[in-house]
Design an enzyme around this catalytic site. Structure first.
Site, PDB file in Angstrom:
ATOM      1  N   ARG A   1       0.827  -1.209   0.000  1.00 12.33           N
ATOM      2  CA  ARG A   1       0.000   0.000   0.000  1.00 12.33           C
ATOM      3  C   ARG A   1       0.866   1.266   0.000  1.00 12.33           C
ATOM      4  O   ARG A   1       0.560   2.240  -0.678  1.00 12.33           O
ATOM      5  CB  ARG A   1      -0.944  -0.018   1.202  1.00 12.33           C
ATOM      6  CG  ARG A   1      -1.931   1.132   1.186  1.00 12.33           C
ATOM      7  CD  ARG A   1      -3.012   0.955   2.202  1.00 12.33           C
ATOM      8  NE  ARG A   1      -2.494   0.964   3.568  1.00 12.33           N
ATOM      9  CZ  ARG A   1      -3.245   0.747   4.655  1.00 12.33           C
ATOM     10  NH1 ARG A   1      -4.529   0.478   4.512  1.00 12.33           N
ATOM     11  NH2 ARG A   1      -2.704   0.783   5.853  1.00 12.33           N
TER      12      ARG A   1
ATOM     13  N   GLU B   1     -16.110   6.944   4.627  1.00 16.00           N
ATOM     14  CA  GLU B   1     -15.481   6.261   5.759  1.00 16.00           C
ATOM     15  C   GLU B   1     -15.493   7.168   6.970  1.00 16.00           C
ATOM     16  O   GLU B   1     -15.945   8.318   6.904  1.00 16.00           O
ATOM     17  CB  GLU B   1     -14.069   5.784   5.412  1.00 16.00           C
ATOM     18  CG  GLU B   1     -13.073   6.849   5.060  1.00 16.00           C
ATOM     19  CD  GLU B   1     -11.707   6.248   4.699  1.00 16.00           C
ATOM     20  OE1 GLU B   1     -11.529   5.905   3.521  1.00 16.00           O
ATOM     21  OE2 GLU B   1     -10.840   6.140   5.570  1.00 16.00           O
TER      22      GLU B   1
ATOM     23  N   LYS C   1      -2.542   6.545   1.949  1.00 12.33           N
ATOM     24  CA  LYS C   1      -2.425   6.956   3.347  1.00 12.33           C
ATOM     25  C   LYS C   1      -1.526   8.181   3.462  1.00 12.33           C
ATOM     26  O   LYS C   1      -0.453   8.171   4.077  1.00 12.33           O
ATOM     27  CB  LYS C   1      -1.908   5.787   4.189  1.00 12.33           C
ATOM     28  CG  LYS C   1      -2.860   5.508   5.345  1.00 12.33           C
ATOM     29  CD  LYS C   1      -2.601   4.238   6.036  1.00 12.33           C
ATOM     30  CE  LYS C   1      -3.003   4.275   7.495  1.00 12.33           C
ATOM     31  NZ  LYS C   1      -4.318   4.828   7.805  1.00 12.33           N
TER      32      LYS C   1
HETATM   33  C1  COI Z   1      -4.636   3.051  11.670  1.00  9.29           C
HETATM   34  O1  COI Z   1      -5.648   2.460  12.016  1.00  9.29           O
HETATM   35  O2  COI Z   1      -3.536   2.486  11.630  1.00  9.29           O
HETATM   36  C2  COI Z   1      -4.690   4.445  11.242  1.00  9.29           C
HETATM   37  O3  COI Z   1      -3.876   4.828  10.448  1.00  9.29           O
HETATM   38  C3  COI Z   1      -5.659   5.380  11.848  1.00  9.29           C
HETATM   39  C4  COI Z   1      -4.954   6.386  12.697  1.00  9.29           C
HETATM   40  C5  COI Z   1      -5.749   7.643  12.796  1.00  9.29           C
HETATM   41  C6  COI Z   1      -4.610   5.844  14.049  1.00  9.29           C
END
Ligand code: COI
Length: 346
Positions: free
Chosen positions: A97, A235, A199
């Site tokens: 990813r 989401e 991300k």
């Molecule tokens: C995750 O769940 O790893 C995320 O990236 C969300 C984050 C806001 C803690």
């Protein structure tokens, strides 16, 4: 490879855990011993990563990440098994990813094997911070950023790949109790053609305002709708969403604005293997009025049930898919999916 071998073979590996309050872990940073750092120039490949003592890093005030948001992060977890060994969950999925994200953000990226070896080395170096079985997990946060200086808008000349870790407990203070989401139709998390499907760090800063407004009204978090028709579920700030109706489990299809969550993908496979029909499609917000259950998925949240009108308990489907996944991640059931990677401490 060598680093991982050295760490797991080390004669002086201290097996005992650090002395912290394992019973009251939330989702906040507990600094640990080591972080992993690796750098490369634009157009080159990452090499010679090293473990350093965890601490602040130095960045040019003109770095690409600080000025133009050229940065990505990942999140994955390590669990301690009852026998003391460590389980990673699908780290190669995070590696793939971040590669897709790096391509979108014009950054070089470590190949899958190099990413996974770096994660293993960081976890082994910090193994004393992995919570005892059943008390939580070690959250692993890889970062990829343009660390070199730029002034005009352009890809940075230098990149840093860094991994730090922290022991964590539940993401939401509700634990496994249902969370209370505010449906937001005006502030959007992502738009078609944007970066919602990777991300990228900016996706998260962009929702802070909506999240703060929801919290001020006593909601746990925000459920975003699509930016064009303002009608379809996208989401939650930090996780994907699923809706359950009869024997069908549905989640918004990932078509650029929704993060392709690794927990999302795993839950779909778990649900199919348990005989549910799983659909990836457009889900109109009105469907929540008729739904049997709603739940969220993510690395940090794992599976978190949401409240629906007139239904505030944890639904049986949410409970079932959660238990199946968490037991597999923690090594309490056999991993028939081949998703876990075991690290042994000698
Ligand atoms: C995750 O769940 O790893 C995320 O990236 C969300 C984050 C806001 C803690």
């Amino acid at each position: 490879m060598e680093l991982v071998q050295k760490l797991s073979n080390a004669r002086d590996v201290q097996k005992e855990l650090v002395d912290i309050d394992w019973d009251n872990l939330g989702f906040s940073l507990t600094p640990t011993d080591y972080m992993y750092v690796m750098k490369c120039c634009r157009g080159e490949h990452f090499s010679d990563g090293e473990l350093r003592r965890f601490g602040n890093i130095e960045l040019s005030p003109s770095s690409g990440v600080l000025n133009y948001g050229q940065g990505l992060y990942e999140g994955l977890k390590a669990y301690r098994k009852k026998d003391g060994n460590i389980l990673l969950f699908r780290p190669e999925e995070n590696a793939m990813r971040i590669q897709r994200g790096a391509d979108r953000m014009c950054m070089p990226c470590p190949p899958v094997q190099q990413f996974v070896e770096a994660v293993k080395a960081t976890v082994l170096a910090n193994h004393r911070w992995i919570p005892p079985a059943g008390k939580g997990s070690l959250y692993i946060r890889p970062l990829l950023m343009g660390s070199g200086a730029v002034l005009g808008l352009a890809p940075a000349p230098e990149y840093t790949f860094l991994i730090y870790v922290s022991p964590v407990g539940n993401y939401f203070k509700e634990g496994l109790a249902p969370i209370n989401l505010l449906v937001e139709a005006e502030i959007h998390r992502a738009t078609p053609g944007g970066t919602g499907g990777i991300k990228c760090i900016g996706n998260y800063a962009a929702v802070l305002k909506a999240q703060a407004a929801a919290k001020a009204k006593d909601f746990t978090d925000v459920l975003y709708l699509d930016s064009i028709r303002k009608k379809y579920l996208e989401e939650v700030s930090s996780c994907n969403v699923f809706v359950v109706k009869d024997n069908v489990i549905s989640t918004p299809a990932v078509e650029g604005t929704i993060l392709p969550g690794i927990t999302r993908k795993s839950i779909m496979d778990v649900a199919r293997s348990q005989g549910f029909k799983v659909e990836e499609r457009l889900i109109a917000v009105d469907e929540l009025l008729e739904a049997d259950e709603v739940f969220c998925t993510g690395t940090a949240v794992v599976v978190s049930p949401g409240e629906l009108y007139g239904n505030n308990g944890v639904g049986p489907v949410s409970q079932q898919v959660y238990s199946t996944l968490i037991n597999l991640q923690m090594g309490l059931t056999e991993d028939t999916m081949g998703w876990t990677l075991e690290l042994k401490l000698k």
